[in-house]
Design an enzyme around this catalytic site. Structure first.
Site, PDB file in Angstrom:
ATOM      1  N   TYR A  55      76.659  59.404  -1.541  1.00 32.15           N
ATOM      2  CA  TYR A  55      76.730  57.997  -1.958  1.00 32.15           C
ATOM      3  C   TYR A  55      77.494  57.135  -0.961  1.00 32.15           C
ATOM      4  O   TYR A  55      78.352  57.638  -0.243  1.00 32.15           O
ATOM      5  CB  TYR A  55      77.421  57.900  -3.318  1.00 32.15           C
ATOM      6  CG  TYR A  55      76.691  58.534  -4.458  1.00 32.15           C
ATOM      7  CD1 TYR A  55      75.342  58.880  -4.371  1.00 32.15           C
ATOM      8  CD2 TYR A  55      77.344  58.801  -5.652  1.00 32.15           C
ATOM      9  CE1 TYR A  55      74.686  59.465  -5.437  1.00 32.15           C
ATOM     10  CE2 TYR A  55      76.698  59.392  -6.720  1.00 32.15           C
ATOM     11  CZ  TYR A  55      75.368  59.727  -6.605  1.00 32.15           C
ATOM     12  OH  TYR A  55      74.728  60.308  -7.663  1.00 32.15           O
ATOM     13  N   SER A 237      70.511  57.966 -14.656  1.00 31.13           N
ATOM     14  CA  SER A 237      69.465  56.929 -14.795  1.00 31.13           C
ATOM     15  C   SER A 237      69.094  56.680 -16.254  1.00 31.13           C
ATOM     16  O   SER A 237      67.911  56.594 -16.589  1.00 31.13           O
ATOM     17  CB  SER A 237      68.213  57.287 -14.002  1.00 31.13           C
ATOM     18  OG  SER A 237      68.430  57.160 -12.626  1.00 31.13           O
ATOM     19  N   THR A 245      66.889  47.567 -18.802  1.00 32.32           N
ATOM     20  CA  THR A 245      67.676  46.386 -19.182  1.00 32.32           C
ATOM     21  C   THR A 245      66.750  45.230 -19.544  1.00 32.32           C
ATOM     22  O   THR A 245      67.179  44.254 -20.158  1.00 32.32           O
ATOM     23  CB  THR A 245      68.573  45.910 -18.026  1.00 32.32           C
ATOM     24  OG1 THR A 245      67.750  45.456 -16.935  1.00 32.32           O
ATOM     25  CG2 THR A 245      69.479  47.032 -17.541  1.00 32.32           C
ATOM     26  N   GLY A 246      65.492  45.327 -19.110  1.00 33.14           N
ATOM     27  CA  GLY A 246      64.528  44.258 -19.337  1.00 33.14           C
ATOM     28  C   GLY A 246      64.533  43.188 -18.267  1.00 33.14           C
ATOM     29  O   GLY A 246      63.729  42.246 -18.320  1.00 33.14           O
TER      30      GLY A 246
END
Length: 349
Positions: A55, A237, A245-246
Site C-alpha cells: 500500500y 471491499s 455507497t451509491g
C-alpha cells in the site's frame, strides 16, 4: 455505540467488529488525514488496523510502503502500539509485468523474501512485532482478484510448506504473533491447515477475502470452512470499491472518488453490477437507511465474520461506516436482499 469484539480464529487476538483499512493513506489521504482517521477510529472503539507492504493503492514504486510509514508515525506519536491489533501483509508472487515488480524486483513467498518483507514492514511501522502477518495473495497461479474459470498450471512456484516454514521462523523470533492468508481458495485454506497440523507449523487465524452484496462468492465453500475450522473472515471491499455507497449510480463520476481517479478499478463496474447496485439502493431507501449502511450491516451480521474492514477518504465517510455497527437488518429486509441476490447472484466476482 458499544463496539463489539471477537477472538480471531483460535488466536488470542481480540479484535473489534470493525477494522480500519488504510490502503488510501499516502495516495488519496495525506498523513494529516490518516492521523485524524486513526484518532477517530480509536475513539469509537476500533482496536484493529489493517495495512500491507504493497500500500497505498494503486501500487506504484514511488509510493510503496508509504501507508505503513504513516501508520508507524501515528503509533510512535500516540504511544498506542499496545492498544492496537496491527495487521499487515507480505506481497504475493509478481514479476516485472505484474504491477508489483518494484517490490524486491518481483515478490515471491520464499523464506528470503518473507524475511526481507517483515524486516522492512517492522521498520516502517516503528514496532518490533506484528500481531497478524498475512500472505497477501497466493504464490501459485489460481483464482483470485475476480478471476473465474480455474485453469490448472503445474508452475506452483514456492510451495505452501516452504512459505509456512518461513512464517514459523518469524513467530519463533517474536517478530509475528499470528498468521493469516488473503485472496485464498478453499483448497488453499485446507492445505495451510493440513500442513500446520501435520508438521507442527503455525495455524492460520484468518482469511482476508472480498465479501459484499455484489460478491458473495465466499459463501460457496469458504464460509463452511471458516466456521468449521475457526478461520475467520476479514471482509475486504465491503462497499465494492465504493459502488455500494451509491455515489456512482447512473454513471456518476464524483470528483476525487476512486473509480474516477483510477482506471484500473473496474472489478465492480459493469452493467450487471450497476443494475444490482441500483436495486439495492432502492431497497435501502424503502427501509429508510443509506445504501452504505445497509451494505455494511449485511456484512456485519454474517456468522463467519471476524472483522469488517472499512476504508474511507473522509471523516464523514468513516463515521457513517462505523455507525453501521449499530444497525441490525430485519428478517424482512434480509429476505428482500436475498430476492435481489437471486436476480444478480455474482455480478462482480
Amino acid at each position: 455505540m458499544t463496539m463489539r469484539y471477537k477472538t480471531l480464529g483460535r488466536s488470542d487476538l481480540s479484535v473489534s467488529h470493525i477494522c480500519l483499512g488504510t490502503m488510501t493513506y499516502g495516495e488519496q489521504n495525506s498523513q494529516d488525514d490518516a492521523f485524524a482517521q486513526m484518532d477517530y477510529a480509536v475513539s469509537r472503539g476500533i482496536n484493529f488496523f489493517d495495512t500491507a507492504e504493497l500500500y497505498p493503492v494503486p501500487p506504484k514504486a514511488d509510493t510503496q510502503g508509504s501507508t505503513e510509514t504513516i501508520v508507524g508515525h501515528w503509533l510512535a506519536a500516540t504511544g498506542k502500539r499496545k492498544d492496537i491489533v496491527l495487521a499487515t501483509k507480505v506481497a504475493g508472487r509478481g514479476d516485472a509485468n505484474s504491477g508489483v515488480g518494484h517490490i524486491r524486483q518481483g515478490p515471491r513467498l520464499s523464506g528470503d523474501h518473507i524475511r526481507r518483507a517483515v524486516e522492512d514492514s517492522l521498520e516502517r511501522l516503528q514496532t518490533d512485532y506484528i500481531d497478524l502477518y498475512q500472505v497477501h495473495w497466493p504464490e501459485r497461479r489460481t483464482n483470485f482478484f475476480g478471476q473465474l474459470g480455474y485453469q490448472h498450471r503445474e508452475d506452483d512456484g514456492v510451495a505452501i510448506e516452504d512459505t509456512l516454514t518461513a512464517l514459523q521462523e518469524l513467530v519463533d523470533w517474536g517478530m509475528v504473533r499470528h498468521i493469516g492468508i488473503s485472496n485464498e481458495t478453499p483448497w488453499g485454506v485446507m492445505e495451510y491447515l493440513r500442513l500446520a497440523r501435520e508438521h507442527d507449523l503455525p495455524r492460520i487465524a484468518s482469511i482476508q477475502n472480498p465479501y459484499n452484496l455484489l460478491n458473495r462468492s465466499f459463501e460457496v465453500g469458504l464460509a463452511e470452512m471458516a466456521l468449521r475450522e475457526q478461520v475467520d473472515l476479514l471482509a475486504y471491499s465491503p462497499l465494492a470499491f465504493g459502488m455500494l455507497t451509491g455515489k456512482y449510480l447512473r454513471g456518476a463520476k464524483p470528483a476525487g472518488a476512486r473509480l474516477t481517479l483510477f482506471d484500473r478499478f473496474v472489478r465492480y463496474d459493469n452493467a450487471e453490477a450497476r443494475a444490482a447496485t441500483e436495486a439495492y439502493a432502492n431497497l435501502a431507501q424503502q427501509h429508510g437507511m443509506s445504501l452504505t449502511q445497509m451494505a455494511l450491516a449485511f456484512v456485519n451480521q454474517q456468522v463467519f465474520l471476524g472483522s469488517n474492514i472499512i476504508g474511507a477518504t473522509s471523516l464523514e465517510q468513516l463515521k457513517e461506516n462505523i455507525d453501521s455497527a449499530d444497525i441490525t437488518l430485519s428478517e424482512v429486509l434480509l429476505a428482500e436482499i436475498e430476492a435481489i441476490h437471486k436476480r444478480y447472484t455474482v455480478p462482480a466476482p
